[in-house]
Structures are given as structure tokens and as C-alpha cells.
Design a protein around this motif. Structure first.
Motif, PDB file in Angstrom:
ATOM      1  N   LEU A 214       0.819  -1.212   0.000  1.00 28.44           N
ATOM      2  CA  LEU A 214       0.000   0.000   0.000  1.00 28.44           C
ATOM      3  C   LEU A 214       0.854   1.264   0.000  1.00 28.44           C
ATOM      4  CD1 LEU A 214      -2.906  -0.873   2.446  1.00 28.44           C
ATOM      5  CD2 LEU A 214      -3.121  -0.221   0.064  1.00 28.44           C
ATOM      6  N   GLY A 215       2.079   1.170   0.544  1.00 28.41           N
ATOM      7  CA  GLY A 215       2.968   2.321   0.538  1.00 28.41           C
ATOM      8  C   GLY A 215       3.315   2.741  -0.871  1.00 28.41           C
ATOM      9  N   VAL A 216       3.619   1.773  -1.737  1.00 26.75           N
ATOM     10  CA  VAL A 216       3.935   2.062  -3.138  1.00 26.75           C
ATOM     11  C   VAL A 216       2.714   2.626  -3.847  1.00 26.75           C
ATOM     12  CG1 VAL A 216       4.544   1.017  -5.358  1.00 26.75           C
ATOM     13  CG2 VAL A 216       5.790   0.361  -3.300  1.00 26.75           C
ATOM     14  N   VAL A 217       1.557   2.014  -3.621  1.00 24.16           N
ATOM     15  CA  VAL A 217       0.324   2.457  -4.268  1.00 24.16           C
ATOM     16  C   VAL A 217       0.008   3.911  -3.905  1.00 24.16           C
ATOM     17  CG1 VAL A 217      -2.189   2.159  -4.256  1.00 24.16           C
ATOM     18  CG2 VAL A 217      -0.719   0.181  -4.538  1.00 24.16           C
ATOM     19  N   SER A 218       0.193   4.257  -2.637  1.00 18.45           N
ATOM     20  CA  SER A 218      -0.126   5.621  -2.194  1.00 18.45           C
ATOM     21  C   SER A 218       0.773   6.664  -2.851  1.00 18.45           C
ATOM     22  CB  SER A 218      -0.002   5.716  -0.667  1.00 18.45           C
ATOM     23  OG  SER A 218       1.341   5.522  -0.254  1.00 18.45           O
ATOM     24  N   GLN A 219       2.002   6.272  -3.224  1.00 21.27           N
ATOM     25  CA  GLN A 219       2.949   7.214  -3.813  1.00 21.27           C
ATOM     26  C   GLN A 219       2.855   7.285  -5.337  1.00 21.27           C
ATOM     27  OE1 GLN A 219       6.807   5.996  -2.392  1.00 21.27           O
ATOM     28  NE2 GLN A 219       6.195   6.138  -0.259  1.00 21.27           N
ATOM     29  N   VAL A 220       2.399   6.204  -5.967  1.00 20.70           N
ATOM     30  CA  VAL A 220       2.484   6.096  -7.421  1.00 20.70           C
ATOM     31  C   VAL A 220       1.146   6.291  -8.128  1.00 20.70           C
ATOM     32  CG1 VAL A 220       3.065   4.518  -9.324  1.00 20.70           C
ATOM     33  CG2 VAL A 220       4.539   4.636  -7.303  1.00 20.70           C
ATOM     34  N   THR A 221       0.058   5.784  -7.553  1.00 18.91           N
ATOM     35  CA  THR A 221      -1.206   5.715  -8.287  1.00 18.91           C
ATOM     36  C   THR A 221      -2.161   6.856  -7.950  1.00 18.91           C
ATOM     37  OG1 THR A 221      -2.326   4.302  -6.646  1.00 18.91           O
ATOM     38  CG2 THR A 221      -0.989   3.204  -8.322  1.00 18.91           C
ATOM     39  N   GLN A 222      -3.101   7.067  -8.879  1.00 15.18           N
ATOM     40  CA  GLN A 222      -4.141   8.085  -8.681  1.00 15.18           C
ATOM     41  C   GLN A 222      -5.448   7.455  -8.204  1.00 15.18           C
ATOM     42  OE1 GLN A 222      -3.474   8.963 -12.766  1.00 15.18           O
ATOM     43  NE2 GLN A 222      -2.859  11.072 -12.363  1.00 15.18           N
ATOM     44  N   ARG A 223      -5.725   6.245  -8.700  1.00  8.90           N
ATOM     45  CA  ARG A 223      -6.899   5.490  -8.241  1.00  8.90           C
ATOM     46  C   ARG A 223      -6.455   4.098  -7.852  1.00  8.90           C
ATOM     47  NH1 ARG A 223     -11.035   3.793 -11.032  1.00  8.90           N
ATOM     48  NH2 ARG A 223     -10.008   3.916 -13.056  1.00  8.90           N
ATOM     49  N   MET A 224      -7.243   3.442  -7.010  1.00  9.23           N
ATOM     50  CA  MET A 224      -6.886   2.094  -6.594  1.00  9.23           C
ATOM     51  C   MET A 224      -8.119   1.211  -6.454  1.00  9.23           C
ATOM     52  SD  MET A 224      -5.793   2.726  -2.596  1.00  9.23           S
ATOM     53  CE  MET A 224      -5.803   1.003  -2.082  1.00  9.23           C
ATOM     54  N   LEU A 225      -7.911  -0.079  -6.684  1.00  6.93           N
ATOM     55  CA  LEU A 225      -8.923  -1.101  -6.478  1.00  6.93           C
ATOM     56  C   LEU A 225      -8.417  -2.035  -5.396  1.00  6.93           C
ATOM     57  CD1 LEU A 225      -9.383  -2.246 -10.207  1.00  6.93           C
ATOM     58  CD2 LEU A 225     -10.451  -0.282  -9.114  1.00  6.93           C
ATOM     59  N   VAL A 226      -9.241  -2.337  -4.430  1.00  7.19           N
ATOM     60  CA  VAL A 226      -8.884  -3.303  -3.396  1.00  7.19           C
ATOM     61  C   VAL A 226      -9.644  -4.593  -3.687  1.00  7.19           C
ATOM     62  CG1 VAL A 226      -8.791  -3.775  -0.922  1.00  7.19           C
ATOM     63  CG2 VAL A 226      -8.599  -1.417  -1.745  1.00  7.19           C
ATOM     64  N   MET A 227      -8.903  -5.700  -3.837  1.00  9.23           N
ATOM     65  CA  MET A 227      -9.518  -6.971  -4.205  1.00  9.23           C
ATOM     66  C   MET A 227      -9.465  -7.964  -3.054  1.00  9.23           C
ATOM     67  SD  MET A 227      -8.456  -7.598  -8.186  1.00  9.23           S
ATOM     68  CE  MET A 227      -9.690  -8.916  -8.300  1.00  9.23           C
ATOM     69  N   TYR A 228     -10.512  -8.774  -2.966  1.00  8.37           N
ATOM     70  CA  TYR A 228     -10.559  -9.838  -1.960  1.00  8.37           C
ATOM     71  C   TYR A 228     -11.340 -11.013  -2.524  1.00  8.37           C
ATOM     72  CZ  TYR A 228     -10.836 -12.228   2.502  1.00  8.37           C
ATOM     73  OH  TYR A 228     -10.704 -13.154   3.505  1.00  8.37           O
ATOM     74  N   ALA A 229     -10.732 -12.187  -2.538  1.00 11.88           N
ATOM     75  CA  ALA A 229     -11.379 -13.416  -2.995  1.00 11.88           C
ATOM     76  C   ALA A 229     -12.018 -13.262  -4.373  1.00 11.88           C
ATOM     77  CB  ALA A 229     -12.418 -13.883  -1.970  1.00 11.88           C
ATOM     78  N   GLY A 230     -11.298 -12.593  -5.283  1.00 12.71           N
ATOM     79  CA  GLY A 230     -11.767 -12.482  -6.659  1.00 12.71           C
ATOM     80  C   GLY A 230     -12.773 -11.391  -6.913  1.00 12.71           C
ATOM     81  N   ARG A 231     -13.003 -10.528  -5.934  1.00  8.10           N
ATOM     82  CA  ARG A 231     -13.984  -9.451  -6.100  1.00  8.10           C
ATOM     83  C   ARG A 231     -13.372  -8.115  -5.709  1.00  8.10           C
ATOM     84  NH1 ARG A 231     -19.471  -7.877  -3.273  1.00  8.10           N
ATOM     85  NH2 ARG A 231     -20.719  -7.310  -5.079  1.00  8.10           N
ATOM     86  N   ILE A 232     -13.767  -7.051  -6.402  1.00  6.92           N
ATOM     87  CA  ILE A 232     -13.358  -5.710  -5.993  1.00  6.92           C
ATOM     88  C   ILE A 232     -14.271  -5.285  -4.854  1.00  6.92           C
ATOM     89  CG2 ILE A 232     -13.189  -3.287  -6.680  1.00  6.92           C
ATOM     90  CD1 ILE A 232     -12.632  -4.298  -9.545  1.00  6.92           C
ATOM     91  N   ILE A 233     -13.684  -5.002  -3.693  1.00  7.09           N
ATOM     92  CA  ILE A 233     -14.513  -4.662  -2.533  1.00  7.09           C
ATOM     93  C   ILE A 233     -14.486  -3.164  -2.221  1.00  7.09           C
ATOM     94  CG2 ILE A 233     -14.525  -6.931  -1.446  1.00  7.09           C
ATOM     95  CD1 ILE A 233     -12.214  -4.953   0.244  1.00  7.09           C
ATOM     96  N   GLU A 234     -13.519  -2.450  -2.814  1.00  5.50           N
ATOM     97  CA  GLU A 234     -13.465  -1.002  -2.638  1.00  5.50           C
ATOM     98  C   GLU A 234     -12.651  -0.403  -3.783  1.00  5.50           C
ATOM     99  OE1 GLU A 234     -12.729   2.313   0.899  1.00  5.50           O
ATOM    100  OE2 GLU A 234     -12.324   0.197   1.287  1.00  5.50           O
ATOM    101  N   GLN A 235     -13.135   0.683  -4.361  1.00  5.92           N
ATOM    102  CA  GLN A 235     -12.375   1.355  -5.414  1.00  5.92           C
ATOM    103  C   GLN A 235     -12.700   2.837  -5.425  1.00  5.92           C
ATOM    104  OE1 GLN A 235     -13.391   0.826  -9.634  1.00  5.92           O
ATOM    105  NE2 GLN A 235     -15.035  -0.548  -9.024  1.00  5.92           N
ATOM    106  N   GLY A 236     -11.683   3.625  -5.773  1.00  8.30           N
ATOM    107  CA  GLY A 236     -11.856   5.070  -5.813  1.00  8.30           C
ATOM    108  C   GLY A 236     -10.505   5.768  -5.817  1.00  8.30           C
TER     109      GLY A 236
END
Length: 332
Positions: A214-236
Motif C-alpha cells: 500500500l505504501g507504493v500504491v499511495s505514492q504512485v497511483t491516482q486510483r486504486m482497487l482493493v480486491m478480496y477473494a476475486g472481487r473488488i470490494i473497494e475502489q476510488g
């Protein structure tokens, strides 16, 4: 129109006893020049999602449903011949282990020249000039010398720079990076990610970054998808999720970061483990590990609810949003 749009993607693996569902109707988009992060524990489905975009799922895996639209054309319905014009050309991929990507018996220059000539009608000399230029762009020392060397003669960090150079050879619109710094030490990881980010910004290339960091994602990306058991459970938006995560799983991932712990105390960890594809729980797949789980969570799969600019699949978040709405109506 988005550059890449994934709609209700369903990926399964055919095994004895029935199909195992690896991706469960996931949907997301990627705009030109945008940087998107896919986050989750091992087994969440991140790499399967990335491989599905270029239909690189190995048997017995297959795309069971949904669409993968690249500039409006469905990649999931294309033949191998049509996809070869896209793979490595307009959509490039950086894999986890460069030694598994590079051919050990061919020189770096030979591999780069072959990659160019597979997609372009061009002389060997012109292709070699392009390869040399890309090695210079990824800041490899003595690039002329590296062209005639073999993968085993380079360090891990230099091999990963070569992989990035190969990804940039044909000026792709999208780069998919699947855990691109996993095999490298921390200082080299930071250098590689900074280089990849700089190159994408300079060329206005869209980046899809698959990682558990998550540290890399917070520095590099503008949007993110959080996945769990093959499903996107949070995105924005990344900043919004990092600063105010809504889903209990995302909150757990953030609280597990070393910098979130107190000196002298044990680091936080989410109890339990990611379920196997053969034993996905009923209802919300995260409920066995969730401290807020109710009977509803055990029985029904939550639908998405919007909180700010973030879409969340959680019954408790929906409940809180509805309660806040009722309170505002009562006070108004």
C-alpha cells in the motif's frame, strides 16, 4: 470513452468437481495516462485480472463472461492472431521475475530487436538503435555494452530496467506491471518505481500496478482497487481510500503497515487467511475475518454503495450511510 474498460469480468478454472471462480464480475476502467493500483493479499485475484486483459490465462483457466474493451474493441472476443497485434505493442506487461521473462540464451540486444521486428517492418540496425535509446531512457550504465550481454551477466535491478525498456520499445498506451519490484531489495525497489513513474508521466502512458504494498500504491497511483477473494470490494481515488478507508478489509491492510504500529508493540495483522477458491464463504467472503460481521454479512453478498468518491461493497458501510441520511433528514 475510457482507454480500457473491464465490464463484469468472470474468470474460472475448470477442475474436477466443477469450476472454481477466480474473478467474480469485476468492473473498472483506465483512462489514458492514468495510474491505477490493484491491491490485495496473495490469492485475491490481482494477477489473474491483469493476465485476463491480454487473455494470457493458462488452461484450465478461461474467461467465462464479461467484456474487456480496449478503445471500444472487446479483447476477450479476439483471436490469438488479433491479440498478437495488441500484446507487447499497444499493451505491454512487466512480470514479477525478470529472469523468467528474459531468454537466458539470447543477448539483451537480440531479444529487444526481435520484439521490435515482430510488430514493425524495420531494419535490424534501426531496431537496434531504438533498443539502445530505450536502454538509455531507463538509465542503464554503458547501454552499448549491455546490448551484447546476456541476462545472467546483469544484476537484478539492471534486469528489471531492461524489462521496463522492452515494455517501452513500441510506445504502448498501457503498461501492466505485476509486482515489478518483488525480487529486489528495498533501495532498488524505490529506484525502479520512481523510474517507471517518471517514464509513464513523460510519455502519458497509462499504468496498471499490481502490488500488495500500500505504501507504493499511495505514492504512485491516482486510483486504486482493493480486491478480496476475486472481487473488488473497494475502489476510488487513492488518497481518499488511504486517508479514510471504508471497508474493514482495507482498514486492516492499512493498519498492518509497519509505520502504523507503535514502537515496542506487535504489528497489527488481519486474523485468518484468504479463503481458497474451493471454499469461498457464503455472503460477504470477508465475513469470517471481519470484526463487524453480522448475520446479513454471512447470508448475502453486499452490493456496492457510494461513500464520497469511493465505491464500497459492505453491508455495514451501507447501514452507516443510511443512518447518517436519516439523521440529516430529521434535523432538516
Amino acid at each position: 470513452m475510457a482507454l480500457l474498460e473491464v465490464k463484469n469480468l468472470d474468470v474460472r478454472f475448470a477442475v474436477r468437481g466443477g469450476d472454481l471462480q477466480a474473478l467474480r464480475k469485476i468492473s473498472f476502467s483506465l483512462d489514458k495516462g492514468e495510474r491505477l493500483g490493484l491491491v490485495g493479499e496473495s490469492g485475491a485475484g490481482k494477477s489473474v485480472a491483469a493476465f485476463s486483459i491480454l487473455n494470457l490465462i493458462a488452461r484450465p483457466g478461461y474467461i467465462a463472461g464479461g467484456e474487456i474493451l480496449f478503445e471500444g474493441k472487446n479483447l476477450a472476443a479476439m483471436s490469438d492472431r488479433e491479440l498478437r497485434k495488441i500484446r507487447g505493442n499497444r499493451i505491454a506487461m512487466i512480470f514479477q521475475d525478470p529472469m523468467m521473462t528474459l531468454n537466458p540464451v539470447l543477448s539483451i540486444g537480440t531479444q529487444m530487436v526481435e520484439a521490435i521486428k515482430a510488430h514493425r517492418r524495420i531494419s535490424t540496425k534501426a531496431a537496434r538503435d531504438i533498443a539502445l535509446d530505450r536502454l538509455k531512457q531507463v538509465q542503464i550504465p554503458s547501454p552499448e555494452k549491455r546490448l551484447d550481454q546476456y541476462p545472467h551477466e546483469l544484476s537484478g535491478g539492471m534486469r528489471q530496467r531492461v524489462i521496463i525498456a522492452i515494455a517501452l520499445l513500441l510506445d504502448p498506451e498501457i503498461i501492466i506491471a505485476d509486482e515489478p519490484t518483488t525480487a529486489l531489495d528495498v533501495t532498488i525497489q524505490a529506484e525502479i518505481m520512481a523510474l517507471l513513474l517518471e517514464l509513464c508521466e513523460q510519455r502519458n502512458v497509462a499504468l496498471m500496478l499490481i502490488t500488495h504494498d500500500l505504501g507504493v500504491v499511495s505514492q504512485v497511483t491516482q486510483r486504486m482497487l482493493v480486491m478480496y477473494a476475486g472481487r473488488i470490494i473497494e475502489q476510488g481515488p487513492t488518497k481518499e481510500i488511504i486517508n479514510d478507508a471504508q471497508h474493514p478489509y482495507t482498514q486492516g491492510l492499512i493498519n498492518a503497515l509497519p509505520q502504523m504500529g507503535e514502537p515496542g508493540r506487535r504489528l497489527f495483522q488481519i486474523p485468518g487467511a484468504m479463503p481458497s477458491l474451493a471454499k469461498i464463504p457464503t455472503g460477504c467472503p470477508f465475513h469470517p475475518r471481519c470484526q463487524f460481521a453480522t448475520d446479513l454479512c454471512k447470508q448475502e453478498m453486499p452490493e456496492y454503495v457510494t461513500s464520497g468518491n469511493v465505491d464500497v461493497a459492505c453491508h455495514e458501510v451501507r447501514k452507516l450511510i443510511e443512518e447518517e441520511k436519516q439523521q440529516r433528514e430529521m434535523t432538516s
